[in-house]
Enzyme design. Structure first.
Site, PDB file in Angstrom:
ATOM      1  N   SER A 329     -17.737  18.932 -14.677  1.00 47.32           N
ATOM      2  CA  SER A 329     -17.973  17.762 -13.832  1.00 47.32           C
ATOM      3  C   SER A 329     -17.507  16.455 -14.456  1.00 47.32           C
ATOM      4  O   SER A 329     -17.478  15.426 -13.764  1.00 47.32           O
ATOM      5  CB  SER A 329     -19.458  17.663 -13.475  1.00 47.32           C
ATOM      6  OG  SER A 329     -19.843  18.742 -12.651  1.00 47.32           O
ATOM      7  N   ASP A 353     -23.193  16.945   2.280  1.00 51.49           N
ATOM      8  CA  ASP A 353     -23.316  17.950   1.237  1.00 51.49           C
ATOM      9  C   ASP A 353     -24.446  18.905   1.599  1.00 51.49           C
ATOM     10  O   ASP A 353     -25.623  18.569   1.513  1.00 51.49           O
ATOM     11  CB  ASP A 353     -23.607  17.270  -0.112  1.00 51.49           C
ATOM     12  CG  ASP A 353     -23.667  18.261  -1.270  1.00 51.49           C
ATOM     13  OD1 ASP A 353     -23.590  19.473  -1.015  1.00 51.49           O
ATOM     14  OD2 ASP A 353     -23.787  17.814  -2.431  1.00 51.49           O
TER      15      ASP A 353
END
Length: 699
Positions: A329, A353
């Site tokens: 990430s 999301d």
């Protein structure tokens, strides 16, 4: 009966014999005269030179090797003189018997014998080779008293390289060792002047800065012309040119910071690179585990070499320079920057999301810690939304991702001033065709392979040096430098210092308002996101991003909990950061292998690096112990002043007390960051292409 001789005939015969003898004598004298004329007239010049060379011996004088110091003048590599017991094999009729007899006078261990045999296989028989090094005065005296028993054996005084701090910084400093046959063969291609400069030299830099700056550190060999007798005994010195010592390297590294980071890792594996984004100077260059370079100076013994070479933790691997990892990430801020620069997304674009993303019949997931909901770019970075970046990667495509991020330094060498850097992998369709050139069936790029790239998985593979360089570029809004470890080179004869400035590269044309979006989002990570616990109570503002990258790809139906039993298959812990937020003076990338979440292992190390550089604070012993175990976030206990903590091998500072509260940035010279500047040989290895990850990386 009396025989009458013919006197006339006898006289003639005698005269004939006399003439023959005289002719023979004259012929012999003629030969001698001819030979004399040939030697004295025809070959006068060459024989005169040969006679002079026999009378005069030119002895090379090896120069003192240059020192290596950190940015504050702490010596990292030095020299000392010691006696060695050496044997010239060609002058010894029975080598084994001689060594056995020597062992009765001076201790000769089995490892000394093994090393001597190895050196014999690598060198010529007429060269003097050490059987024992670093003799004590008592040993020198014992051998001298019985020297007559050992023809071909002598004691010599030699300079030895010393690394006072042992394992600290070993990968960046490197080490020296005896010149082997492969290196001698390579030296045959050198210029004559360079070859002459290594006459009498037995050691050469093998790794790190010792290798990369060999010409600066070696110096210039001197010589001594000595007149010798017919027996080879020195009579008098005719001429002398002293050697010129090697130059001193002044590094940009703060070795106290280096030692702190290595202590924080303890027995864990990983790497950290910290850079001053204003000038490209490398402040820390850590690879763990490490090794003691002093083992190699004398020639490492077989047991120690086997232990290092077969260790599963690979202590000889420079992870900062040659270890490649998926960024996880920590890649997301750069993906967001690429989206803004290419116009694929605006900061306010909302993506729903739902924790899963479906594409081509496959489902790409999110970590258990993620939360569903609508997310814009800032929130996607702060909360480390996988779905946001899955969809972004799909919209951009692999080639646009490559073209946008390659200028940051991903997937290419940074050209740092030390040899052995690898390129890493920033994939593209062209890269895949090249990589699988021998397997045409795998050359095609599939759209599904792009999805995992958005969260730093898939084929993405970079070094910590590359990632730190990219963070440095992002933190300054596009200003780029080639990273450098050497700050100055000092000529110890002229007492002149030559600044080695980092080469400034053309800046990236990033829009300030877009850079500010990413910087503010990374700041949000430290105050409300995944690294807020690690940076709680910090006396400065910073930007960062955690990352948790898969060490291996999961097979179909395999779950994370199924592989956690094997420590070496667990996720890597990563963190990238820069500080202070307003005007960054340090940018870093850190990985702790197989340590899980980036917020629990990597981010706490970054916090302590920033406290050291910006606050002049050294963690308490309690805090170091907890950080080594991955059981702390923000610092605990009372921090210490940097100058109060001794380096490895140094005595504790008398009267040291804990620091009361935070210190200003100027409180310690060791903590100061410099102002902007007015920059076995390892080959670049081709990294193995990792399997694209099917599941989502953790934040």
């Amino acid at each position: 009966m009396t025989v009458l001789k013919n006197l006339k005939q006898e006289l003639g015969r005698f005269r004939l014999r006399l003439l023959a003898a005289a002719a023979f004598v004259l012929f012999c004298f003629g030969l001698l005269l001819a030979r004399l004329i040939f030697l004295q007239v025809v070959q006068h010049e060459s024989l005169s030179d040969r006679a002079e060379s026999n009378r005069i011996t030119v002895v090379p004088i090896v120069p003192n090797r240059g020192l290596i110091k950190d940015r504050n003048g702490i010596v990292l590599a030095s020299n000392y003189s010691a006696y060695t017991l050496e044997i010239t094999p060609s002058k010894v009729p029975d080598l084994e018997t001689t060594i056995d007899a020597l062992a009765q006078v001076i201790e000769v261990q089995p490892r000394d014998r093994r090393r001597f045999k190895r050196l014999m296989s690598e060198n010529k028989n007429f060269e003097s080779l050490p059987i024992r090094t670093k003799l004590s005065e008592a040993e020198v005296a014992r051998f001298t008293a019985q020297r007559f028993r050992f023809p071909g054996v002598e004691i010599k005084a030699r300079l030895f390289r010393s690394y006072p701090l042992g394992e600290v910084g070993a990968h960046l400093i490197g080490y020296i060792g005896r010149i082997n046959q492969a290196e001698k063969k390579a030296m045959d291609e050198w210029e004559d002047e360079d070859i002459a400069n290594y006459r009498g030299t037995e050691y050469i830099g093998k790794l790190g800065l010792e290798q990369s700056y060999e010409r600066e550190l070696h110096g210039i060999t001197g010589f001594e012309q000595v007149e010798t007798s017919a027996g080879g005994r020195a009579v008098r010195r005719l001429a002398h040119r002293p050697p010129t010592p090697g130059n001193t390297l002044m590094l940009s590294i703060d070795i106290r910071l280096q030692a702190l980071v290595e202590e924080l890792y303890k027995d864990r594996r990983g790497a950290l690179v910290a850079i001053d984004p204003r000038n490209g100077e490398v402040l820390a260059f850590v690879s763990k585990p490490t090794f003691d370079p002093n083992l190699f100076v004398d020639g490492i013994d077989a047991d120690s070499w086997r232990e290092l070479n077969e260790d599963l933790d690979k202590p000889l691997l420079n992870r900062a320079l040659r270890g490649t990892y998926p960024p996880g990430s920590t890649f997301k801020p750069f993906m967001a920057m690429a989206a803004l620069d290419s116009g694929k997304r605006a900061p306010g674009t909302i993506v729903m999301d739902n924790l899963t993303y479906s594409f081509g019949g496959r489902t790409f997931g999110s970590p258990e810690t993620d939360r569903p909901g609508p997310k814009d770019m800032r929130l996607a970075i702060v909360s480390s939304s996988n779905v946001y970046f899955y969809s972004l990667a799909n919209e951009m495509g692999v080639d646009l991702i490559h073209d946008e991020l390659e200028p940051f330094g991903f997937g290419r060498k940074t050209e740092i001033d030390v040899q052995g850097e690898v390129t890493g992998v920033l994939p593209s369709q062209a890269w895949k065709r090249r990589y699988f050139a021998r397997n045409p069936a795998n050359q095609k790029w599939f759209a599904g392979e792009t999805i995992s790239l958005g969260i730093g998985q898939g084929y993405n593979n970079f070094t910590m040096l590359q990632i730190a360089t990219a963070v440095s570029t992002l933190s300054t809004g596009g200003q780029r430098f080639k990273p450098r470890l050497v700050r100055e080179i000092e000529d110890v004869v002229r007492h002149e210092q030559r600044r080695v400035a980092s080469d400034a590269l053309p800046p990236l044309a990033l829009k300030p308002e877009q850079v500010e979006v990413i910087r503010n989002a990374m700041y949000g990570v430290t105050i409300e996101g995944t690294s807020r616990a690690a940076f709680n109570g910090a006396g400065y503002r910073s930007g960062g991003k955690t990352g948790t990258a898969q060490a291996i790809g999961l097979r179909a139906g395999e779950r994370y909990k199924d592989i956690k039993a094997d420590e070496r298959k667990r996720d890597h812990s990563l963190y990238i950061a820069f500080a202070p937020l307003e005007a960054p003076t340090i940018a870093l990338a850190v990985i702790v292998e197989n340590a899980g979440f980036g917020s629990t292992s990597a981010a706490p190390i970054a916090r302590r690096v920033f406290d050291f550089m910006l606050m002049g604070q050294y963690p308490s012993e309690e805090d170091i112990a907890l950080t080594q175990l991955g059981k702390t976030t923000a610092p605990v206990g009372q921090p210490r002043r940097i100058e109060q903590v001794p380096l490895p091998g140094q005595a504790p500072v008398a009267g040291a007390v804990a620091a009361s509260g935070s210190l200003p940035a100027a409180a310690s010279a060791s903590a100061a960051v410099s102002a902007p500047a007015a920059p076995l040989p390892a080959s670049a290895a081709k990294p193995a292409a990792p399997k694209p990850a099917a599941s989502g990386a953790r934040p």
